[in-house]
Every structure is written in structure tokens, then in C-alpha cells.
Design a protein around this motif. Structure first.
Motif, PDB file in Angstrom:
ATOM      1  N   ARG A  29       4.211   5.169  -7.790  1.00 55.37           N
ATOM      2  CA  ARG A  29       3.771   3.862  -7.273  1.00 55.37           C
ATOM      3  C   ARG A  29       4.239   2.726  -8.176  1.00 55.37           C
ATOM      4  O   ARG A  29       4.683   1.684  -7.716  1.00 55.37           O
ATOM      5  CB  ARG A  29       2.247   3.850  -7.141  1.00 55.37           C
ATOM      6  CG  ARG A  29       1.737   4.718  -5.986  1.00 55.37           C
ATOM      7  CD  ARG A  29       0.232   4.718  -5.905  1.00 55.37           C
ATOM      8  NE  ARG A  29      -0.233   5.384  -4.701  1.00 55.37           N
ATOM      9  CZ  ARG A  29      -1.159   6.347  -4.658  1.00 55.37           C
ATOM     10  NH1 ARG A  29      -1.727   6.745  -5.791  1.00 55.37           N
ATOM     11  NH2 ARG A  29      -1.506   6.886  -3.515  1.00 55.37           N
ATOM     12  N   SER A  31      -7.201  -2.135   2.961  1.00 62.45           N
ATOM     13  CA  SER A  31      -6.140  -3.027   2.503  1.00 62.45           C
ATOM     14  C   SER A  31      -5.686  -3.944   3.638  1.00 62.45           C
ATOM     15  O   SER A  31      -5.429  -5.141   3.427  1.00 62.45           O
ATOM     16  CB  SER A  31      -4.944  -2.223   1.982  1.00 62.45           C
ATOM     17  OG  SER A  31      -5.272  -1.519   0.801  1.00 62.45           O
ATOM     18  N   THR A  36       0.854  -1.187   0.000  1.00 63.26           N
ATOM     19  CA  THR A  36       0.000   0.000   0.000  1.00 63.26           C
ATOM     20  C   THR A  36       0.890   1.238   0.000  1.00 63.26           C
ATOM     21  O   THR A  36       1.901   1.285   0.723  1.00 63.26           O
ATOM     22  CB  THR A  36      -0.953   0.008   1.210  1.00 63.26           C
ATOM     23  OG1 THR A  36      -1.768   1.191   1.149  1.00 63.26           O
ATOM     24  CG2 THR A  36      -0.218  -0.042   2.534  1.00 63.26           C
ATOM     25  N   GLU A  48       3.873  -1.328   3.649  1.00 65.49           N
ATOM     26  CA  GLU A  48       3.457   0.064   3.419  1.00 65.49           C
ATOM     27  C   GLU A  48       4.652   0.901   3.003  1.00 65.49           C
ATOM     28  O   GLU A  48       5.725   0.816   3.612  1.00 65.49           O
ATOM     29  CB  GLU A  48       2.818   0.651   4.682  1.00 65.49           C
ATOM     30  CG  GLU A  48       2.297   2.065   4.466  1.00 65.49           C
ATOM     31  CD  GLU A  48       1.469   2.591   5.636  1.00 65.49           C
ATOM     32  OE1 GLU A  48       1.181   3.803   5.653  1.00 65.49           O
ATOM     33  OE2 GLU A  48       1.114   1.785   6.515  1.00 65.49           O
ATOM     34  N   HIS A  49       4.446   1.695   1.958  1.00 62.53           N
ATOM     35  CA  HIS A  49       5.488   2.591   1.446  1.00 62.53           C
ATOM     36  C   HIS A  49       4.814   3.906   1.068  1.00 62.53           C
ATOM     37  O   HIS A  49       4.400   4.104  -0.073  1.00 62.53           O
ATOM     38  CB  HIS A  49       6.159   1.958   0.229  1.00 62.53           C
ATOM     39  CG  HIS A  49       7.392   2.681  -0.247  1.00 62.53           C
ATOM     40  ND1 HIS A  49       7.483   4.064  -0.347  1.00 62.53           N
ATOM     41  CD2 HIS A  49       8.621   2.202  -0.654  1.00 62.53           C
ATOM     42  CE1 HIS A  49       8.661   4.410  -0.807  1.00 62.53           C
ATOM     43  NE2 HIS A  49       9.384   3.288  -0.997  1.00 62.53           N
ATOM     44  N   PRO A  50       4.692   4.852   2.026  1.00 65.27           N
ATOM     45  CA  PRO A  50       4.050   6.145   1.722  1.00 65.27           C
ATOM     46  C   PRO A  50       4.808   6.890   0.627  1.00 65.27           C
ATOM     47  O   PRO A  50       6.025   6.760   0.489  1.00 65.27           O
ATOM     48  CB  PRO A  50       4.126   6.897   3.054  1.00 65.27           C
ATOM     49  CG  PRO A  50       4.296   5.830   4.093  1.00 65.27           C
ATOM     50  CD  PRO A  50       5.114   4.759   3.439  1.00 65.27           C
ATOM     51  N   VAL A  89      -5.951   2.505   3.225  1.00 67.72           N
ATOM     52  CA  VAL A  89      -5.008   1.698   4.002  1.00 67.72           C
ATOM     53  C   VAL A  89      -5.741   0.689   4.877  1.00 67.72           C
ATOM     54  O   VAL A  89      -5.420  -0.496   4.883  1.00 67.72           O
ATOM     55  CB  VAL A  89      -4.090   2.586   4.861  1.00 67.72           C
ATOM     56  CG1 VAL A  89      -3.171   1.723   5.730  1.00 67.72           C
ATOM     57  CG2 VAL A  89      -3.267   3.507   3.979  1.00 67.72           C
ATOM     58  N   PRO A 110       0.149   5.020   0.308  1.00 69.63           N
ATOM     59  CA  PRO A 110      -0.739   6.172   0.474  1.00 69.63           C
ATOM     60  C   PRO A 110      -0.047   7.492   0.142  1.00 69.63           C
ATOM     61  O   PRO A 110       1.164   7.642   0.324  1.00 69.63           O
ATOM     62  CB  PRO A 110      -1.110   6.106   1.959  1.00 69.63           C
ATOM     63  CG  PRO A 110       0.024   5.359   2.608  1.00 69.63           C
ATOM     64  CD  PRO A 110       0.472   4.359   1.583  1.00 69.63           C
TER      65      PRO A 110
END
Length: 561
Positions: A389, A341, A327, A354-356, A338, A329
Motif C-alpha cells: 500500500r 471510505s 482505498t 480504488e486499487h485492490p 471500502v 482493499p
């Protein structure tokens, strides 16, 4: 005299001659009591090898395993019917698509396919020369058997080709027709085959054995579903769909299984389209990954329906332990992107990372303004997020050796509602031939199939949004999907739709026109035309409908529409 016929419905890997021979050998061992074992079209190479048939070593590699098969046939009493590429010694293209009947180490019959399809996904005339207009008949165990290869049987009423191989066999007075096939699968195809071959057997008065291959080869999935047809009763027995199977039946003018006469028609239809899509996509992904050499996949998880369905199907195809979700965001992502998910991945047992990207987006925007002396437009920033992304996902795939699955549906791909080098990044798209309304239906079926709400209703009921700008909704740019999809079906597939679908789409679009919505229709058709360059660069799509993007719909980019 009764004839024991084994139908060998196998999953071949293209040009894996040695591996394909192993499968064939296993089927022969499983059919020790058979008089005749029938394999599918081009079974030695798998269908369709495309331009690999032109490579210098192709025929030599095939001949090596054919020699082994000839030797193997000396050790079994059964005759073998196989499909192979053979050289053309006469005028025309250098090769034939052929059927060989092998018995006791000898090829006792060679038949070249007469009708070579050049429509939709097919382009056999590119490589093959048609065989002569003459029936292939062999007397075997007291039965006059006629032979066909796939398209030879599809000349409905003589409307598509000038010759009719089925009619020629009927006139030759055969007792049985054996048809070897590599018939690609799409929704409605099993029922279409049943109708076609039942009608053909009824008109010719000849029983028929139909053997198809199974499994995925690139975008194309073969569903198997081999069957036998009685002229009076239609299709009276079918092998499983989407599974390898080898099964023996007796034929003495009628078909028998386990000492029971087969006289009751069987249905090819599944209860609903979603069940068909589920089984075809799961098999297609499983085979694609295995045959290309991937064990694990990675998928970007947006909290939306497309990525959720892709994750769920991938988990079923490959095992949840082999699926990774990421994800990513941004400042425009909703809380649910999030949290939904998290719920989804917990439900199906998939790892979620997670990778903002907000900081990366900010850095890119600042760099753009600094170096180009202007602020990036809203569209530029929206596409920038998708491309960041996509880069992160490719970065992960490269480092860990995963196959990246992209998640666009057919509705979005049709109108270009996707970002090139962003959310189109990937090695395969497993839902790219599903319209958005079908994505929702398949997600509901997935939960029903598993008896549990694995895909959260919060995701299924969420209003679709790319979440690339404040308050963005898909309907800001597109008509509601139930409207859009009917326009797309009529334009992209048209008369290739199943009759009920075609009539419904025609009526729907006609009603739109009567309601003064012609401008909406024209805008959608314009978007389809303008987006061809994106589709040309997109990953392969697993085909589930009659007309899929790729080689099934070949359109120019630089054209006046």
C-alpha cells in the motif's frame, strides 16, 4: 504623551528574506499613524533558521533586506523593532540573536538575547552567544522602554537561569517592556503565556507588549496570540490565534483601544483541546504544503478513524479539490473499509480511487515461497500488505506530484504499531502528535464544528483494526486505548503535561499498579524503547503537544532501557 504602538503578528517563511520584507512592508503601510511598530523575534529570517545561519550567504542576504528596511524607515515616522541574526565580534559563538530598533534609517538600539533556550525543541546555543547581562533601555517619545527577546522573560522567579533580564529592566525604572517572540504553539501554551506574563508584570509593576509570530515552519506551528499586559489587570487585549494580524493601541501608562481603556482581563483558552488541535493542524498543513511547494495531497483511505480524520483535516486545509484518497482493499479488508471510505469521501467532496492489492499480495507470497523455500510468516504477510500500500501511494505521489500524508497517531507510533516503509511512508504526518483517544475526540469535534456528520459515525464507532489478518483487532496486541494513552502520556511527557493531565495520568497508572498491571506497563515501556528506530525514519509530525517525537524527544536507538 501617548504612544501609538502597532503589534505586527506575521507569518514568515524561513530564509525567504525578500518575501518576509514584503510582509513587513505591508504591516508598516497598515500602521501609518503608529509611533512604534513591533515585529517578532528573528522576523527577517523567520524562526528558526537552524544551520542555515552557517551558510556563507546567510548574513549577506539578510543585510540586503535590512538595508532596504533602513531605507524604508526614512519614509515613515514610526520606529521599527525587528529581530535579526547579527555577528558576534567577541569571544564565543559567531552570532547573536538580536533585537534592532530602527528609526529614520538608523539602528538606534541593538540588544542581544541573554537567555538562550536549549531544551525541548530549542537549541539556540548551537549558533548564538548570549548577550551581556545588561538591560536594554531607550527613551522614546518621553517613555523609558525596556526590551526583551522571548526566553529572556521565561526565567520564572530566577529558578532556570542565573540572571533575570526582567528584574534588571524593573530596576532600571522602565515605563514599558517590549518583548519580541517566536513562541511555538502547543496545547495549553496560550494560557501558560498569559499566566507567566501577567505574573511577571504584576511582580515588576511594569506594563508589557508581547508580539509573537504566527504560522507553520516544518513541524512547528506558531499561534500568534500577541497581547498586552497591565500590571493590575493582567492580559487585557490579545490578537487572534492562528491568524496574521496588525493592530495599533495607545499607551499612556495604560493601554487603550478605540478610545476605550483596556482594564478587563481576556482569556487565552479555547473551549476544548479539540478546537485547538483543529486550528493548529489545519494551519500547520496549509503552511507546510505552501512553503514546501505542494498544492495537492494524497492519502490512503482504510475506512478507519485515522485516515478519515487526516482526509477531513486536509480537505479543510487545502480544499477538497486538492485532496485525493486511495482505498486499497485486500482479502482481509472488511466490507466497511471500502463503503465507509466511499461515504466519507462523498461527504467531504474528496476524490476516491480504488486499487485492490489482493493479487499483488498473492504474487509476493508466491515469489517469497518459491525463492526462499519457505512460506512467509503471518507477521511478514501483514507487513507486506502495508508495504504494498505504501508503495502504491508513493507511486501515485511521484507520478502526479502530490504530497503523501501518512496517518499514524501518537499511540501507535509510540509502541511501533506501524510498518516501516509501509504505512509510515509519506512526507508529513498531521495527526502524529495526537493520542488515539484524542483522534476520536477530534473526529467528533470536526463533525460538531461543521454541523454535519461528515465523518460517518460508522467510522468513529468502529473497533480499531489494521485489517492485515483475519479478525485482527488493535486490542489483540495493545491495551485498550484509554489505558494505553495514560501510560504513554506519563512516560513520554511526564511533568511536561499540564498539571491536570499530569495528575490524572499519575493517578491512573498508580491504580493500574495497584490492580496488578505492572507487567502491562513494563511491556508498553519496552515497546516504546524498541520502536525508536522506526520513529527516527518516520516523516515529520506537526507538533501540537508539549513533547512531540522528533527534535522534542531525542533518544538513542542503541541503548539499554
Amino acid at each position: 504623551m501617548a504612544l501609538n504602538i502597532a503589534l505586527a503578528q506575521l507569518n514568515y517563511k524561513l530564509c525567504d528574506f525578500t518575501g518576509n520584507l514584503v510582509r513587513i512592508r505591508r504591516a508598516i503601510e497598515q500602521s501609518a499613524s503608529a509611533d512604534l511598530i513591533v515585529f517578532s523575534e528573528l522576523c527577517l529570517s523567520g524562526y528558526y533558521p537552524q544551520d542555515m545561519v552557517e551558510e556563507p550567504g546567510f548574513l549577506a542576504r539578510q543585510q540586503a533586506v535590512l538595508d532596504q528596511l533602513l531605507a524604508l524607515s526614512r519614509q515613515t515616522a514610526a520606529a521599527l523593532v525587528v529581530g535579526a541574526v547579527t555577528p558576534n565580534t567577541g569571544m564565543g559563538k559567531p552570532l547573536h540573536n538580536s533585537l534592532l530598533m530602527i528609526r529614520q534609517g538608523e539602528v538606534v538600539l541593538t540588544y542581544h538575547k541573554q537567555l538562550l533556550p536549549t531544551y525541548n525543541i530549542f537549541d539556540e546555543r548551537r549558533h548564538f552567544e548570549p548577550g551581556p547581562d545588561a538591560p536594554a533601555v531607550l527613551v522614546f517619545n518621553g517613555k523609558r522602554i525596556g526590551f526583551l527577546i522571548c526566553e529572556d522573560a521565561w526565567n520564572n522567579g530566577g529558578n532556570d537561569y542565573t540572571i533575570d533580564p526582567v528584574q534588571a529592566l524593573a530596576k532600571a525604572g522602565v515605563d514599558l517592556i517590549v518583548s519580541i517572540n517566536a513562541s511555538p504553539s502547543n496545547v495549553g501554551k496560550p494560557a501558560q503565556r498569559h499566566g507567566l506574563f501577567a505574573d511577571m508584570a504584576r511582580r515588576s509593576g511594569v506594563p508589557l507588549v508581547y508580539v509573537n509570530q504566527v504560522g507553520g515552519n516544518d513541524q512547528i506551528v506558531f499561534d500568534g496570540g500577541s497581547f498586552v499586559v497591565d500590571p493590575s489587570h493582567g492580559v487585557v487585549h490579545q490578537l487572534p490565534l492562528f491568524e496574521e494580524a496588525t493592530e495599533s493601541l495607545y499607551f499612556d501608562g495604560c493601554f487603550h483601544l478605540n478610545n476605550q481603556s483596556l482594564t478587563v482581563p481576556v482569556s487565552a483558552a479555547m473551549e476544548e483541546d479539540s478546537e485547538f488541535y483543529y486550528r493548529q493542524i489545519v494551519l500547520g498543513l496549509r503552511d507546510y504544503a505552501a512553503k514546501v511547494g505542494f498544492r495537492q495531497v494524497v492519502i490512503g483511505s482504510s475506512g478507519g478513524i485515522d485516515s478519515a480524520l487526516t482526509l477531513a483535516l486536509a480537505a479543510d486545509a487545502l480544499g477538497a479539490e486538492n485532496v485525493v484518497a486511495i482505498t486499497m482493499p485486500s482479502q482481509y479488508s472488511s466490507v466497511g473499509s471500502v463503503s465507509d471510505s466511499v461515504d466519507l469521501c462523498r461527504n467531504i467532496g474528496v476524490s476516491l480511487l480504488e486499487h485492490p492489492i489482493a493479487e499483488l499480495v498473492g504474487n509476493y507470497r508466491g515469489g517469497f515461497e518459491h525463492n526462499f523455500a519457505t512460506k512467509p510468516s503471518r507477521l511478514t504477510v501483514e507487513n507486506l500488505q502495508a508495504r504494498i500500500r505504501g508503495t502504491i501511494l508513493m507511486e501515485y505521489a511521484n507520478h502526479f506530484g502530490h504530497l503523501l500524508l501518512t496517518t499514524g497517531n501518537k499511540s501507535e507510533i509510540s509502541v511501533g504499531y506501524c510498518t516501516l516503509y509501509g504505512d509510515t511512508n509519506g512526507g508529513l504526518n498531521i495527526i502524529g502528535d495526537l493520542y488515539k483517544t484524542e483522534v476520536f475526540a477530534l473526529a467528533r469535534y470536526y463533525n460538531q464544528h461543521h454541523g454535519c456528520e461528515f465523518i460517518p459515525l460508522a467510522i468513529i464507532n468502529k473497533e480499531p483494526s489494521a485489517e492485515l489478518s483475519e479478525g485482527q483487532k488493535d486490542t489483540d496486541s495493545l491495551p485498550p486505548y484509554p489505558v494505553l494513552d495514560e501510560i504513554l502520556k506519563l512516560h513520554i511527557e511526564g511533568a511536561r503535561l499540564r498539571p491536570v493531565e499530569y495528575s490524572a495520568a499519575q493517578a491512573f497508572v498508580q491504580q493500574l499498579q495497584q490492580n496488578g498491571e505492572q507487567a502491562t506497563i513494563d511491556r508498553i515501556l519496552g515497546l516504546i524503547a524498541k520502536s525508536e528506530f522506526k520513529r527516527r525514519q518516520a516523516p515529520p509530525i506537526i507538533r501540537v503537544r508539549n513533547r512531540a517525537f522528533g527534535n522534542g524527544r531525542q533518544m538513542p536507538i542503541a541503548a539499554q532501557h
